[in-house]
Design a protein around this motif. Structure first.
Motif, short mmCIF file in Angstrom:
data_model
loop_
_atom_site.label_atom_id
_atom_site.label_comp_id
_atom_site.label_asym_id
_atom_site.label_seq_id
_atom_site.Cartn_x
_atom_site.Cartn_y
_atom_site.Cartn_z
N LYS A 301 11.29 -24.94 -11.08
CA LYS A 301 10.14 -23.54 -10.76
C LYS A 301 9.62 -24.10 -9.12
N HIS A 302 8.48 -25.21 -9.87
CA HIS A 302 7.33 -25.18 -8.34
C HIS A 302 8.29 -26.25 -7.63
N LYS A 303 8.63 -26.23 -7.06
CA LYS A 303 9.49 -27.30 -5.86
C LYS A 303 7.85 -27.86 -5.17
N SER A 304 7.41 -27.39 -4.77
CA SER A 304 6.35 -28.29 -4.44
C SER A 304 5.46 -28.87 -4.58
N SER A 305 5.76 -28.99 -5.68
CA SER A 305 4.30 -29.94 -6.84
C SER A 305 5.23 -31.25 -7.38
N HIS A 306 6.68 -31.51 -6.79
CA HIS A 306 7.53 -32.27 -7.45
C HIS A 306 8.24 -32.71 -6.60
N PRO A 307 9.26 -34.17 -6.17
CA PRO A 307 9.71 -34.01 -5.92
C PRO A 307 11.00 -33.91 -5.84
N ALA A 325 13.94 -25.20 -15.07
CA ALA A 325 15.01 -24.41 -13.50
C ALA A 325 14.45 -23.11 -13.91
N ILE A 326 15.16 -22.55 -12.35
CA ILE A 326 13.95 -21.49 -12.19
C ILE A 326 14.79 -20.21 -13.13
N GLY A 327 15.27 -20.47 -14.23
CA GLY A 327 14.99 -19.86 -15.18
C GLY A 327 16.21 -18.89 -15.78
N TYR A 328 17.59 -18.85 -15.37
CA TYR A 328 18.04 -17.82 -15.33
C TYR A 328 20.28 -18.66 -14.91
N SER A 388 8.05 -16.45 -16.74
CA SER A 388 7.57 -17.73 -17.55
C SER A 388 9.01 -18.66 -18.34
N ASP A 389 9.53 -17.27 -18.54
CA ASP A 389 11.33 -17.96 -19.04
C ASP A 389 12.31 -17.45 -19.23
N ILE A 390 13.41 -17.40 -19.38
CA ILE A 390 14.69 -16.38 -19.60
C ILE A 390 14.04 -15.35 -20.09
N MET A 391 13.35 -15.50 -21.38
CA MET A 391 12.62 -14.39 -22.33
C MET A 391 12.58 -12.72 -21.38
N GLU A 392 11.63 -13.23 -19.90
CA GLU A 392 11.20 -12.38 -19.37
C GLU A 392 12.93 -11.27 -18.47
#
Length: 429
Positions: A301-307, A325-328, A388-392
């Motif tokens: 989900k946050h690509k900038s903070s991880h390799p 993951a992005i969530g869907y 935050s997650d797929i529940m939204e």
């Protein structure tokens, strides 16, 4: 004459409503007795005897009764403010609302039955043109003109004009000739009018046929015994996973492209073949965008903070579980966006877009192009919302739906796709 009769009847209804509001309801709320004629007083007294003024003491002997028990009104002391006043106030407020509603209905009735038609008659005598002529000459081709023509035909008193909305496409030209004859319009002096009417009527009839075609696909269930259905499903896999062979028809590999279980058949129950048609069209005609969306849905989900995933091998990626993951799921979202596009079409909200982009009759191709646009826009919207997650998912989907509806309220609006699937130049007019 029928207008006069209807008007008198409606006025009588309004008067009854007003009378009931200011006599019957308020009268009963005050608790007053109805008026009785002199000859009926004896019967009234016999049928309504007065209540006893006193009552025996229900307490055992030796216990004193409360002072209010033997009082004339047989009731305990009341507070300074009677509770009945509030109910009377509410009743009067409701009566006033009913009265205002009746008055509003009365003026709407007058406008629809007399003023509006009288205004149309005056304008026609003043300009020398009927309503259809004024619409065609004062509005450019597109949704603004077609929506007004559709409204004029639907609310017309003439049966020919009303039936023009449901004619067969092959009979549109003859219907236009009949309308010109009915309105006493010379086609030689008004050649552009018949062309404009024909284009708008083809859009109206084509939209109705498109709704029936889409609904037919939606109601057709996926049949694993049908070779055509199976071929379409296999094509979808090959378009999205060309380098990975499918081990079997029932396999966990389907989850890699966003299905929920081992058999995609169960995921098509809501939208039927319509969902499969749209997914396959997206994967075939805009393959680059579809693959990018599928890849993004599997990335952190946050690509900038991880390799990046390319910097480490797959096993290490799964082991570290760096982020959600992005969530869907790609395929499931495609089926949900198919449902959203179908809802826009059936409700008529998509008329604005299709009337602005279809020269004549809207087709299934333009419906699928709209689906591709909404898929990509929802992907961007999901990332912007950062759930935050797929529940939204339902919350984000509802918010995205309202956003599209606001855009389509503009009669000059055409959804602008940024993908290669469109063969037309869809621009915001």
């Amino acid at each position: 004459m029928d207008f006069v009769v209807c008007g008198v009847g409606f006025c009588a209804d309004v008067w009854c409503e007003v009378s009931a509001a200011f006599t019957g309801s308020c009268f009963s709320a005050r608790g007053e007795k109805p008026a009785v004629k002199r000859g009926e007083r004896a019967d009234y007294a016999r049928l309504n005897p007065p209540a006893p003024r006193t009552a025996p003491d229900p307490r055992p002997r030796g216990q004193s009764a409360p002072p209010w028990l033997h009082s004339p009104d047989l009731s305990p002391p009341r507070s300074s403010v009677s509770p009945g006043l509030s109910s009377i106030s509410r009743t009067r407020s409701d009566n006033m609302k009913h009265f205002l509603r009746a008055v509003t209905q009365f003026f709407v009735f007058l406008y629809c039955k007399f003023l509006w038609r009288g205004l149309k008659f005056v304008v026609r005598k003043f300009t020398g043109r009927c309503e259809l002529q004024r619409i065609c000459y004062n509005n450019k081709h597109g949704a603004r003109r077609t929506l007004k023509i559709e409204s004029s035909l639907r609310y017309s008193k003439n049966g020919l004009l009303q039936s023009a909305l449901s004619v067969h496409p092959d009979k549109v030209e003859k219907t236009i000739d009949d309308i010109m004859s009915l309105k006493k319009i010379n086609p030689d002096t008004n050649p552009q009018l018949s062309i404009s009417l024909q284009a708008s009527l083809l859009q109206i009839v084509g939209y109705r046929n498109l709704v029936m075609e889409v609904e037919k696909l939606r109601r057709e269930p996926y049949d694993c015994e049908n070779p055509e259905h199976e071929d379409m499903l296999m094509k979808l896999w090959k378009e999205l996973r060309a380098d990975t062979p499918l081990t079997g028809r029932i396999s966990k590999q389907w989850c890699e492209i966003g299905f929920q279980g081992n058999d995609p058949k169960t995921d098509f129950r809501g939208m039927g073949l319509l969902g499969l048609h749209n997914l396959l069209y997206f994967a075939e005609h805009d393959k680059a965008t579809a693959l990018q969306m599928l890849n993004d849905s599997l990335q952190p989900k946050h690509k900038s903070s991880h390799p990046k995933q390319s910097e480490i091998d797959k096993a290490e990626w799964e082991q570290k579980n760096l982020d959600k993951a992005i969530g869907y799921s790609f395929a499931i979202v495609g089926i949900n966006i198919t449902d959203l596009t179908h809802a826009l079409l059936v409700s008529g909200a998509l008329k604005t877009h299709l009337y602005n982009v279809a020269p004549e009759m809207p087709s299934l191709l333009q419906f699928q192009q709209t689906f591709c646009y909404l898929m990509q826009e929802f992907h961007r919207f999901w990332i912007e919302e950062d759930p935050s997650d797929i529940m939204e998912f339902n919350r984000v989907r509802s918010k995205f739906h309202r956003r599209i509806l606001r855009q389509l309220k503009n009669p000059d609006m055409a959804l602008c796709p940024h993908f290669s699937a469109s063969d037309l130049h869809l621009v915001n007019l």
